[in-house]
Design a protein around this motif. Sequence first.
Motif, PDB file in Angstrom:
ATOM      1  N   UNK B 192       2.819   8.218  -9.414  1.00 17.20           N
ATOM      2  CA  UNK B 192       2.935   7.287  -8.281  1.00 17.20           C
ATOM      3  C   UNK B 192       2.060   6.049  -8.430  1.00 17.20           C
ATOM      4  N   UNK B 193       1.136   6.064  -9.378  1.00 20.35           N
ATOM      5  CA  UNK B 193       0.357   4.847  -9.629  1.00 20.35           C
ATOM      6  C   UNK B 193       0.904   4.081 -10.832  1.00 20.35           C
ATOM      7  N   UNK B 194       1.916   4.665 -11.484  1.00 18.04           N
ATOM      8  CA  UNK B 194       2.553   3.964 -12.602  1.00 18.04           C
ATOM      9  C   UNK B 194       1.690   3.872 -13.848  1.00 18.04           C
ATOM     10  N   UNK B 195       0.823   4.857 -14.104  1.00 18.31           N
ATOM     11  CA  UNK B 195       0.084   4.833 -15.370  1.00 18.31           C
ATOM     12  C   UNK B 195       0.400   6.061 -16.210  1.00 18.31           C
ATOM     13  N   UNK B 196       0.501   5.835 -17.480  1.00 19.17           N
ATOM     14  CA  UNK B 196       0.524   6.914 -18.472  1.00 19.17           C
ATOM     15  C   UNK B 196      -0.010   6.302 -19.751  1.00 19.17           C
ATOM     16  N   UNK B 197      -1.198   6.736 -20.142  1.00 14.66           N
ATOM     17  CA  UNK B 197      -1.809   6.107 -21.314  1.00 14.66           C
ATOM     18  C   UNK B 197      -2.585   7.149 -22.113  1.00 14.66           C
ATOM     19  N   UNK B 198      -2.454   7.078 -23.411  1.00 16.39           N
ATOM     20  CA  UNK B 198      -3.054   8.081 -24.281  1.00 16.39           C
ATOM     21  C   UNK B 198      -4.579   8.023 -24.251  1.00 16.39           C
ATOM     22  N   UNK B 200      -7.194   8.752 -26.659  1.00 19.13           N
ATOM     23  CA  UNK B 200      -7.327   9.014 -28.088  1.00 19.13           C
ATOM     24  C   UNK B 200      -8.802   9.005 -28.482  1.00 19.13           C
ATOM     25  N   UNK B 201      -9.262  10.053 -29.191  1.00 19.53           N
ATOM     26  CA  UNK B 201     -10.658  10.073 -29.624  1.00 19.53           C
ATOM     27  C   UNK B 201     -10.952   8.881 -30.531  1.00 19.53           C
ATOM     28  N   UNK B 202     -12.116   8.268 -30.337  1.00 20.38           N
ATOM     29  CA  UNK B 202     -12.512   7.150 -31.179  1.00 20.38           C
ATOM     30  C   UNK B 202     -11.855   5.842 -30.816  1.00 20.38           C
ATOM     31  N   UNK B 203     -11.226   5.804 -29.680  1.00 22.00           N
ATOM     32  CA  UNK B 203     -10.499   4.603 -29.295  1.00 22.00           C
ATOM     33  C   UNK B 203     -10.608   4.445 -27.797  1.00 22.00           C
ATOM     34  N   UNK B 204     -10.821   3.211 -27.326  1.00 24.17           N
ATOM     35  CA  UNK B 204     -10.859   2.979 -25.886  1.00 24.17           C
ATOM     36  C   UNK B 204      -9.573   2.279 -25.476  1.00 24.17           C
ATOM     37  N   UNK B 205      -8.770   2.945 -24.674  1.00 24.93           N
ATOM     38  CA  UNK B 205      -7.563   2.307 -24.168  1.00 24.93           C
ATOM     39  C   UNK B 205      -7.831   1.771 -22.775  1.00 24.93           C
ATOM     40  N   UNK B 206      -7.202   0.655 -22.477  1.00 30.18           N
ATOM     41  CA  UNK B 206      -7.449   0.032 -21.183  1.00 30.18           C
ATOM     42  C   UNK B 206      -6.167  -0.031 -20.363  1.00 30.18           C
ATOM     43  N   UNK B 207      -6.336   0.202 -19.071  1.00 26.94           N
ATOM     44  CA  UNK B 207      -5.201   0.079 -18.170  1.00 26.94           C
ATOM     45  C   UNK B 207      -5.749  -0.307 -16.808  1.00 26.94           C
ATOM     46  N   UNK B 208      -4.867  -0.636 -15.883  1.00 29.51           N
ATOM     47  CA  UNK B 208      -5.387  -0.924 -14.551  1.00 29.51           C
ATOM     48  C   UNK B 208      -4.478  -0.326 -13.489  1.00 29.51           C
ATOM     49  N   UNK B 209      -5.084   0.031 -12.364  1.00 30.98           N
ATOM     50  CA  UNK B 209      -4.298   0.597 -11.267  1.00 30.98           C
ATOM     51  C   UNK B 209      -4.663  -0.101  -9.966  1.00 30.98           C
ATOM     52  N   UNK B 210      -3.748  -0.012  -9.030  1.00 24.65           N
ATOM     53  CA  UNK B 210      -3.980  -0.572  -7.695  1.00 24.65           C
ATOM     54  C   UNK B 210      -3.249   0.334  -6.718  1.00 24.65           C
ATOM     55  N   UNK B 220      -0.598  14.861 -14.505  1.00 20.73           N
ATOM     56  CA  UNK B 220      -0.967  15.907 -15.454  1.00 20.73           C
ATOM     57  C   UNK B 220      -1.232  15.298 -16.821  1.00 20.73           C
ATOM     58  N   UNK B 221      -1.991  16.035 -17.629  1.00 22.39           N
ATOM     59  CA  UNK B 221      -2.167  15.629 -19.009  1.00 22.39           C
ATOM     60  C   UNK B 221      -0.784  15.583 -19.651  1.00 22.39           C
ATOM     61  N   UNK B 222      -0.472  14.489 -20.334  1.00 17.85           N
ATOM     62  CA  UNK B 222       0.884  14.302 -20.825  1.00 17.85           C
ATOM     63  C   UNK B 222       0.976  14.179 -22.332  1.00 17.85           C
ATOM     64  N   UNK B 223      -0.023  14.732 -23.030  1.00 19.55           N
ATOM     65  CA  UNK B 223       0.082  14.806 -24.480  1.00 19.55           C
ATOM     66  C   UNK B 223      -0.384  16.206 -24.855  1.00 19.55           C
TER      67      UNK B 223
END
Lengths: 60, 251
Positions: B192-198, B200-210, B220-223
Amino acid sequence: MPIAPITGMLRKRLWLDLSVGLGLGVTAAYGFWYGIHLKSLQRQEEYYLRLERSRVQEAA
Amino acid sequence: MLQNFSIFNTIYNDAPQPWQLGFQDSAAPAFTGIVDLHNIIFFYLIVICVGVFWVLGSIMYYFNTKNSPIVHKYLNHGTLIELIWTITPALILTVIAFPSFRLLYLLDEVTSPTITIKVIGHQWYWSYEYSDYVTDSGQSVEFDSYMIPESDLELGQFRLLDVDNKMIIPVDCHIRLIITGADVIHSFAVPSLGVKIDATPGRLNQSSILAERTGTFYGQCSEICGVWHGFMPIAVEAVSVQDYLAWIDSV
Ligand SMILES: [Cu+2]
């Protein structure tokens, strides 16, 4: 006795079928658009409007 | 029974329902955009499906071997029709790509966030770091979030979805998420917030929510990440700014 060659049968049916099929398809698609998509959007808008109104009411 | 299918009944659920077919209700502009795009593409999908199946049915009815003994004459060497049915779908796919990419790049944008939350996936729980704040002892605010086991569930809690420490966010605020994994790849997803992002160890992924409204949003965890992959749910609670400040003060 020779019979006239049968030609163009497939072509004639194809145009008819394409028009009928796409016609029905477009009708069904608009049914989905107005019946489900826009309706659910409207529900969402109304919900947020109600939320905003109650917020304004509370602040007043 | 029909009430179970959420396309017939848009009640305001932020967790999946039994037998649910449609989407959960949107709580964020990102998810509203995704649902819109889905429905626009679905429109064309209906046109194509009905059209194709109609023609297919008609051909089976009128041109089967019984009705048309020489139908195999047309089985191959139909260059023109093959060109038509190759190029047309290619054009349709190109047309669909434009709104899709537009949305993709819009979602990628992080608009001046109010706070930043670091989300870390572990085997098998999530932990959250609120790096904008420090506690009295000078450490940053962080906590783990474990699923509530079935035996400890209270009435009204969701099985396999509720957690002991929810991630709390203020409503109507842009929030930046920094997502990473501690051991293996996980995926942070809240429909419902429209996010799904991996994550990943050793990597910083960025996303934003509102979050546009208050409420608890489940994901739920999706990987697939190991034996308890299905037992590391995500619960995000959006609260008013006052409540948020009171909460951040208490941790
Ligand atoms: Cu995981």
